[in-house]
Design a protein around this motif. Structure first.
Motif, PDB file in Angstrom:
ATOM      1  N   LYS A 180      10.069  53.613 -38.147  1.00 51.91           N
ATOM      2  CA  LYS A 180      10.743  53.792 -36.793  1.00 51.91           C
ATOM      3  C   LYS A 180       9.563  53.199 -35.798  1.00 51.91           C
ATOM      4  O   LYS A 180       8.371  53.465 -35.716  1.00 51.91           O
ATOM      5  N   THR A 181       9.928  52.259 -34.888  1.00 51.10           N
ATOM      6  CA  THR A 181       9.111  51.696 -33.930  1.00 51.10           C
ATOM      7  C   THR A 181       9.147  52.634 -32.644  1.00 51.10           C
ATOM      8  O   THR A 181      10.220  52.971 -32.114  1.00 51.10           O
ATOM      9  N   LYS A 182       7.972  52.855 -32.315  1.00 51.21           N
ATOM     10  CA  LYS A 182       7.603  53.592 -31.099  1.00 51.21           C
ATOM     11  C   LYS A 182       7.073  52.553 -30.116  1.00 51.21           C
ATOM     12  O   LYS A 182       6.495  51.684 -30.298  1.00 51.21           O
ATOM     13  N   CYS A 183       7.189  53.113 -28.731  1.00 52.71           N
ATOM     14  CA  CYS A 183       6.461  52.683 -27.638  1.00 52.71           C
ATOM     15  C   CYS A 183       5.356  53.729 -27.276  1.00 52.71           C
ATOM     16  O   CYS A 183       5.744  54.964 -27.112  1.00 52.71           O
ATOM     17  N   VAL A 184       4.145  53.310 -27.139  1.00 53.51           N
ATOM     18  CA  VAL A 184       3.080  54.087 -26.505  1.00 53.51           C
ATOM     19  C   VAL A 184       2.660  53.520 -25.165  1.00 53.51           C
ATOM     20  O   VAL A 184       2.102  52.370 -24.876  1.00 53.51           O
ATOM     21  N   LEU A 185       2.707  54.334 -24.048  1.00 51.05           N
ATOM     22  CA  LEU A 185       2.793  53.852 -22.787  1.00 51.05           C
ATOM     23  C   LEU A 185       1.613  54.571 -22.188  1.00 51.05           C
ATOM     24  O   LEU A 185       1.349  55.772 -21.981  1.00 51.05           O
ATOM     25  N   GLY A 217      -1.205  49.843 -19.974  1.00 50.39           N
ATOM     26  CA  GLY A 217      -1.019  49.235 -21.139  1.00 50.39           C
ATOM     27  C   GLY A 217      -0.141  49.952 -22.001  1.00 50.39           C
ATOM     28  O   GLY A 217      -0.234  50.797 -22.142  1.00 50.39           O
ATOM     29  N   ASN A 218       0.855  49.063 -22.264  1.00 51.26           N
ATOM     30  CA  ASN A 218       1.834  49.444 -23.268  1.00 51.26           C
ATOM     31  C   ASN A 218       1.557  48.825 -24.715  1.00 51.26           C
ATOM     32  O   ASN A 218       1.493  47.546 -24.906  1.00 51.26           O
ATOM     33  N   PHE A 219       1.979  49.688 -25.906  1.00 45.67           N
ATOM     34  CA  PHE A 219       1.547  49.159 -27.009  1.00 45.67           C
ATOM     35  C   PHE A 219       2.737  49.486 -27.876  1.00 45.67           C
ATOM     36  O   PHE A 219       3.446  50.415 -27.724  1.00 45.67           O
ATOM     37  N   TRP A 220       3.009  48.601 -28.882  1.00 49.21           N
ATOM     38  CA  TRP A 220       3.937  49.216 -29.950  1.00 49.21           C
ATOM     39  C   TRP A 220       3.360  49.973 -31.087  1.00 49.21           C
ATOM     40  O   TRP A 220       2.296  49.456 -31.372  1.00 49.21           O
TER      41      TRP A 220
END
Length: 75
Positions: free
Chosen positions: A44-49, A35-38
């Motif tokens: 700042k935009t990050k990605c949570v993997l 599940g990948n979430f913004w």
């Protein structure tokens, strides 16, 4: 930031994240694996993997060209 060998989840927050994969211009992949979430860190935009197959969490920059899930969480 990456964490492995995490303690069993309790869902104390009620987030209930489930694997929904990611999308690109041509396809959707990993719907049962990760599940990948913004996320927004200040401005700042990050990605949570969230990787279900190896129980890892990674927070990173990048991946702007992929489609990830968005989950609104109230403070």
């Amino acid at each position: 930031t990456e964490k492995k060998d995490m303690a069993p989840a309790t869902n104390k927050s009620g987030f209930s994240a489930l694997p929904a994969g990611q999308a690109n211009e041509a396809s959707v992949a990993g719907t049962n694996l990760f599940g990948n979430f913004w996320a927004l860190d200040g401005q700042k935009t990050k990605c949570v993997l969230l990787r279900y197959q190896d129980h890892s969490v990674k927070i990173t920059d990048g991946y702007e060209k992929l489609g990830f899930n968005v989950r609104c969480v109230r403070d």
